[in-house]
Design a protein around this motif. Structure first.
Motif, PDB file in Angstrom:
ATOM      1  N   VAL A  42       0.850  -1.195   0.000  1.00  0.00           N
ATOM      2  CA  VAL A  42       0.000   0.000   0.000  1.00  0.00           C
ATOM      3  C   VAL A  42       0.883   1.242   0.000  1.00  0.00           C
ATOM      4  O   VAL A  42       1.857   1.332   0.748  1.00  0.00           O
ATOM      5  CB  VAL A  42      -0.945   0.024   1.218  1.00  0.00           C
ATOM      6  CG1 VAL A  42      -1.533   1.410   1.426  1.00  0.00           C
ATOM      7  CG2 VAL A  42      -2.075  -0.977   1.029  1.00  0.00           C
ATOM      8  N   TYR A  43       0.508   2.188  -0.860  1.00  0.00           N
ATOM      9  CA  TYR A  43       1.128   3.518  -0.856  1.00  0.00           C
ATOM     10  C   TYR A  43       0.188   4.452  -0.109  1.00  0.00           C
ATOM     11  O   TYR A  43      -0.990   4.585  -0.474  1.00  0.00           O
ATOM     12  CB  TYR A  43       1.342   4.000  -2.288  1.00  0.00           C
ATOM     13  CG  TYR A  43       1.809   5.438  -2.413  1.00  0.00           C
ATOM     14  CD1 TYR A  43       3.021   5.850  -1.850  1.00  0.00           C
ATOM     15  CD2 TYR A  43       1.046   6.379  -3.108  1.00  0.00           C
ATOM     16  CE1 TYR A  43       3.449   7.162  -1.970  1.00  0.00           C
ATOM     17  CE2 TYR A  43       1.480   7.689  -3.236  1.00  0.00           C
ATOM     18  CZ  TYR A  43       2.674   8.075  -2.663  1.00  0.00           C
ATOM     19  OH  TYR A  43       3.096   9.379  -2.787  1.00  0.00           O
ATOM     20  N   ILE A  44       0.693   5.078   0.943  1.00  0.00           N
ATOM     21  CA  ILE A  44      -0.117   5.982   1.765  1.00  0.00           C
ATOM     22  C   ILE A  44       0.176   7.421   1.371  1.00  0.00           C
ATOM     23  O   ILE A  44       1.310   7.897   1.496  1.00  0.00           O
ATOM     24  CB  ILE A  44       0.156   5.734   3.259  1.00  0.00           C
ATOM     25  CG1 ILE A  44      -0.401   4.358   3.641  1.00  0.00           C
ATOM     26  CG2 ILE A  44      -0.467   6.839   4.120  1.00  0.00           C
ATOM     27  CD1 ILE A  44      -0.091   3.908   5.034  1.00  0.00           C
ATOM     28  N   ALA A  45      -0.871   8.096   0.869  1.00  0.00           N
ATOM     29  CA  ALA A  45      -0.721   9.460   0.356  1.00  0.00           C
ATOM     30  C   ALA A  45      -1.715  10.404   1.018  1.00  0.00           C
ATOM     31  O   ALA A  45      -2.156  11.388   0.420  1.00  0.00           O
ATOM     32  CB  ALA A  45      -0.897   9.464  -1.158  1.00  0.00           C
ATOM     33  N   THR A  46      -2.060  10.092   2.258  1.00  0.00           N
ATOM     34  CA  THR A  46      -2.982  10.929   3.020  1.00  0.00           C
ATOM     35  C   THR A  46      -2.223  12.102   3.647  1.00  0.00           C
ATOM     36  O   THR A  46      -0.992  12.134   3.621  1.00  0.00           O
ATOM     37  CB  THR A  46      -3.637  10.081   4.131  1.00  0.00           C
ATOM     38  OG1 THR A  46      -2.607   9.398   4.857  1.00  0.00           O
ATOM     39  CG2 THR A  46      -4.611   9.077   3.559  1.00  0.00           C
ATOM     40  N   PRO A  47      -2.922  13.090   4.230  1.00  0.00           N
ATOM     41  CA  PRO A  47      -2.226  14.182   4.929  1.00  0.00           C
ATOM     42  C   PRO A  47      -1.299  13.656   6.031  1.00  0.00           C
ATOM     43  O   PRO A  47      -1.537  12.589   6.607  1.00  0.00           O
ATOM     44  CB  PRO A  47      -3.380  15.008   5.512  1.00  0.00           C
ATOM     45  CG  PRO A  47      -4.514  14.774   4.569  1.00  0.00           C
ATOM     46  CD  PRO A  47      -4.377  13.327   4.162  1.00  0.00           C
ATOM     47  N   HIS A  48      -0.253  14.419   6.312  1.00  0.00           N
ATOM     48  CA  HIS A  48       0.805  14.006   7.247  1.00  0.00           C
ATOM     49  C   HIS A  48       0.259  13.472   8.581  1.00  0.00           C
ATOM     50  O   HIS A  48       0.760  12.481   9.108  1.00  0.00           O
ATOM     51  CB  HIS A  48       1.745  15.176   7.557  1.00  0.00           C
ATOM     52  CG  HIS A  48       2.207  15.931   6.364  1.00  0.00           C
ATOM     53  ND1 HIS A  48       2.359  15.357   5.124  1.00  0.00           N
ATOM     54  CD2 HIS A  48       2.573  17.238   6.221  1.00  0.00           C
ATOM     55  CE1 HIS A  48       2.789  16.277   4.270  1.00  0.00           C
ATOM     56  NE2 HIS A  48       2.911  17.408   4.906  1.00  0.00           N
ATOM     57  N   ALA A  49      -0.751  14.146   9.101  1.00  0.00           N
ATOM     58  CA  ALA A  49      -1.260  13.809  10.433  1.00  0.00           C
ATOM     59  C   ALA A  49      -1.914  12.435  10.473  1.00  0.00           C
ATOM     60  O   ALA A  49      -2.127  11.880  11.562  1.00  0.00           O
ATOM     61  CB  ALA A  49      -2.248  14.878  10.897  1.00  0.00           C
ATOM     62  N   ILE A  98      13.059  24.832  17.881  1.00  0.00           N
ATOM     63  CA  ILE A  98      13.784  26.106  17.790  1.00  0.00           C
ATOM     64  C   ILE A  98      12.869  27.245  17.347  1.00  0.00           C
ATOM     65  O   ILE A  98      12.940  28.362  17.849  1.00  0.00           O
ATOM     66  CB  ILE A  98      14.987  25.971  16.809  1.00  0.00           C
ATOM     67  CG1 ILE A  98      16.028  24.992  17.347  1.00  0.00           C
ATOM     68  CG2 ILE A  98      15.638  27.333  16.554  1.00  0.00           C
ATOM     69  CD1 ILE A  98      17.112  24.613  16.340  1.00  0.00           C
ATOM     70  N   ILE A  99      11.973  26.952  16.400  1.00  0.00           N
ATOM     71  CA  ILE A  99      11.111  28.021  15.855  1.00  0.00           C
ATOM     72  C   ILE A  99       9.753  28.105  16.584  1.00  0.00           C
ATOM     73  O   ILE A  99       8.873  28.887  16.198  1.00  0.00           O
ATOM     74  CB  ILE A  99      10.882  27.871  14.340  1.00  0.00           C
ATOM     75  CG1 ILE A  99      10.121  26.565  14.010  1.00  0.00           C
ATOM     76  CG2 ILE A  99      12.202  27.938  13.591  1.00  0.00           C
ATOM     77  CD1 ILE A  99       9.754  26.417  12.541  1.00  0.00           C
ATOM     78  N   ASN A 100       9.614  27.286  17.639  1.00  0.00           N
ATOM     79  CA  ASN A 100       8.371  27.274  18.432  1.00  0.00           C
ATOM     80  C   ASN A 100       7.141  26.938  17.589  1.00  0.00           C
ATOM     81  O   ASN A 100       6.114  27.637  17.642  1.00  0.00           O
ATOM     82  CB  ASN A 100       8.156  28.621  19.145  1.00  0.00           C
ATOM     83  CG  ASN A 100       9.213  28.871  20.202  1.00  0.00           C
ATOM     84  OD1 ASN A 100       9.521  27.988  20.998  1.00  0.00           O
ATOM     85  ND2 ASN A 100       9.766  30.081  20.221  1.00  0.00           N
ATOM     86  N   LEU A 101       7.249  25.873  16.831  1.00  0.00           N
ATOM     87  CA  LEU A 101       6.136  25.392  16.017  1.00  0.00           C
ATOM     88  C   LEU A 101       5.569  24.140  16.671  1.00  0.00           C
ATOM     89  O   LEU A 101       6.236  23.117  16.762  1.00  0.00           O
ATOM     90  CB  LEU A 101       6.618  25.082  14.588  1.00  0.00           C
ATOM     91  CG  LEU A 101       5.604  24.452  13.632  1.00  0.00           C
ATOM     92  CD1 LEU A 101       4.371  25.339  13.464  1.00  0.00           C
ATOM     93  CD2 LEU A 101       6.250  24.169  12.283  1.00  0.00           C
ATOM     94  N   ASP A 102       4.323  24.242  17.146  1.00  0.00           N
ATOM     95  CA  ASP A 102       3.686  23.139  17.879  1.00  0.00           C
ATOM     96  C   ASP A 102       2.420  22.737  17.144  1.00  0.00           C
ATOM     97  O   ASP A 102       1.487  23.520  17.035  1.00  0.00           O
ATOM     98  CB  ASP A 102       3.372  23.578  19.304  1.00  0.00           C
ATOM     99  CG  ASP A 102       2.801  22.455  20.162  1.00  0.00           C
ATOM    100  OD1 ASP A 102       2.591  21.348  19.608  1.00  0.00           O
ATOM    101  OD2 ASP A 102       2.543  22.687  21.348  1.00  0.00           O
ATOM    102  N   TYR A 103       2.378  21.503  16.642  1.00  0.00           N
ATOM    103  CA  TYR A 103       1.213  21.049  15.872  1.00  0.00           C
ATOM    104  C   TYR A 103       0.043  20.643  16.762  1.00  0.00           C
ATOM    105  O   TYR A 103      -1.079  20.561  16.302  1.00  0.00           O
ATOM    106  CB  TYR A 103       1.588  19.880  14.964  1.00  0.00           C
ATOM    107  CG  TYR A 103       2.524  20.281  13.864  1.00  0.00           C
ATOM    108  CD1 TYR A 103       2.101  21.130  12.841  1.00  0.00           C
ATOM    109  CD2 TYR A 103       3.842  19.844  13.826  1.00  0.00           C
ATOM    110  CE1 TYR A 103       2.959  21.517  11.824  1.00  0.00           C
ATOM    111  CE2 TYR A 103       4.717  20.219  12.830  1.00  0.00           C
ATOM    112  CZ  TYR A 103       4.260  21.058  11.828  1.00  0.00           C
ATOM    113  OH  TYR A 103       5.119  21.440  10.830  1.00  0.00           O
ATOM    114  N   SER A 104       0.304  20.388  18.044  1.00  0.00           N
ATOM    115  CA  SER A 104      -0.788  19.964  18.926  1.00  0.00           C
ATOM    116  C   SER A 104      -1.724  21.125  19.249  1.00  0.00           C
ATOM    117  O   SER A 104      -2.876  20.928  19.577  1.00  0.00           O
ATOM    118  CB  SER A 104      -0.233  19.403  20.230  1.00  0.00           C
ATOM    119  OG  SER A 104       0.521  20.373  20.917  1.00  0.00           O
TER     120      SER A 104
END
Length: 330
Positions: free
Chosen positions: A75-82, A324-330
């Protein structure tokens, strides 16, 4: 003269039918011994349209239904990163080999869980970072390893294009891992790690859209041997998209669209400049597909090119930059 044995056909499924899945399917049809068997989308209509375009035999309106199909080898998974971790675990649980689009997942913890599942199930898993398998990139890796122009002093690599901000687009959706870093910043970081290795120190700065997704990211890596890497990703402007290796006695330059099928220019300090054309006939996904198919036929559970260790280092580096850049996905 012995007759060449036909390759065992690999039945592929695709989960997530966006733009990159179309490119992958186009190239899959060019690969000997590869068959697009099934596709899955959240809507039956989208699955039907995709299957009709690429002659897939089966369609499913859920990823869970596709994963239950015992005729699927890979299977190739091409869904959004999350969704990468969730979708990967779903397939590995069923003993289906997984080629998961980059970034492997959202963070190191998720990647560790995916790799652990692959090992527990003794089932092939690989991050789909197509650049690693492109002939021009392999040529550059060999030239650098052989020190064609001596050691690398500096790498400059960028990936940038302009898109008008669209809050409804996956590309800008922070909850899905949208923004420049995970989507395209991963490529310049990949160039640095695959050629110079682990940096001794990293600096980074970023700009942000109003929704908190990063619009651009600039990174500087420094190495124990004195080498430096200046890296950039941006959704605010079109950039040259080149990877340039400045070496002791010359320059090796991967020209525009360096992360995709491209040409390589050799510029010695003394002598004649030369540009090499690699005569690409496909979009470029065919090379990682062939590699993955061969691993599967050989009963391998890990790539010897895109190794688990490399995927772990790649996501760990992305985690560090985010911190370092303070990027929080949660």
């Amino acid at each position: 003269m012995t007759k060449k044995q036909p390759l065992k056909t690999i039945n592929w499924g695709i989960i997530g039918l966006g733009n990159i899945a179309h490119k992958f399917a186009t190239d899959l049809l060019t690969v000997e011994g590869a068959n697009l068997y099934a596709v899955a989308s959240r809507t039956q209509q989208k699955a039907n349209e995709f299957a009709s375009k690429y002659n897939a035999e089966k369609t499913y309106d859920s990823y869970e239904a596709l994963a239950k199909d015992k005729n699927i080898d890979a299977v190739y998974i091409a869904t959004p990163h999350a969704l990468h971790k969730e979708n990967t675990l779903l397939c590995l649980d069923k003993g289906i080999a997984v080629l998961c689009e980059k970034p492997f997942a959202m963070n190191s913890e998720e990647v560790a869980e995916m790799i652990a599942k692959s090992k527990a199930k003794n089932t092939l898993l690989m991050e789909a970072l197509w650049t690693y398998f492109l002939p021009h990139y392999q040529y550059v890796l060999n030239a650098l390893n052989e020190k064609k122009y001596g050691k690398v002093l500096k790498l400059e690599a960028d990936f940038g294009f302009y898109r008008a901000f669209d809050d409804a687009s996956r590309l800008f959706n922070k909850a899905l891992g949208g923004g420049s870093l995970l989507d395209i910043g991963i490529y310049p970081i990949f160039a640095a790690l695959s050629t110079l290795g682990t940096p001794k120190s990293m600096e980074a700065s970023a700009t942000f859209f109003e929704n908190g997704a990063d619009s651009s990211c600039t990174m500087q890596f420094e190495y124990e041997n004195g080498a430096k890497a200046n890296l950039k990703s941006t959704l605010l402007e079109d950039t040259p998209t080149e990877a340039i290796f400045y070496c002791e006695s010359g320059v090796i330059k991967i020209n525009g669209g360096w992360f995709s099928p491209s040409t390589v220019t050799l510029i010695p300090n003394e002598g004649t400049e030369k540009t090499i054309d690699f005569g690409y006939k496909t979009i470029g996904y065919s090379f990682e597909i062939e590699h993955f198919n061969n691993l599967l036929r050989q009963g391998k559970t890990e790539s010897d090119v895109m190794t688990f260790a490399f995927s772990e280092e790649l996501i760990s580096t992305l985690d560090t930059v985010r911190k370092i850049i303070n990027l929080d996905y949660s």
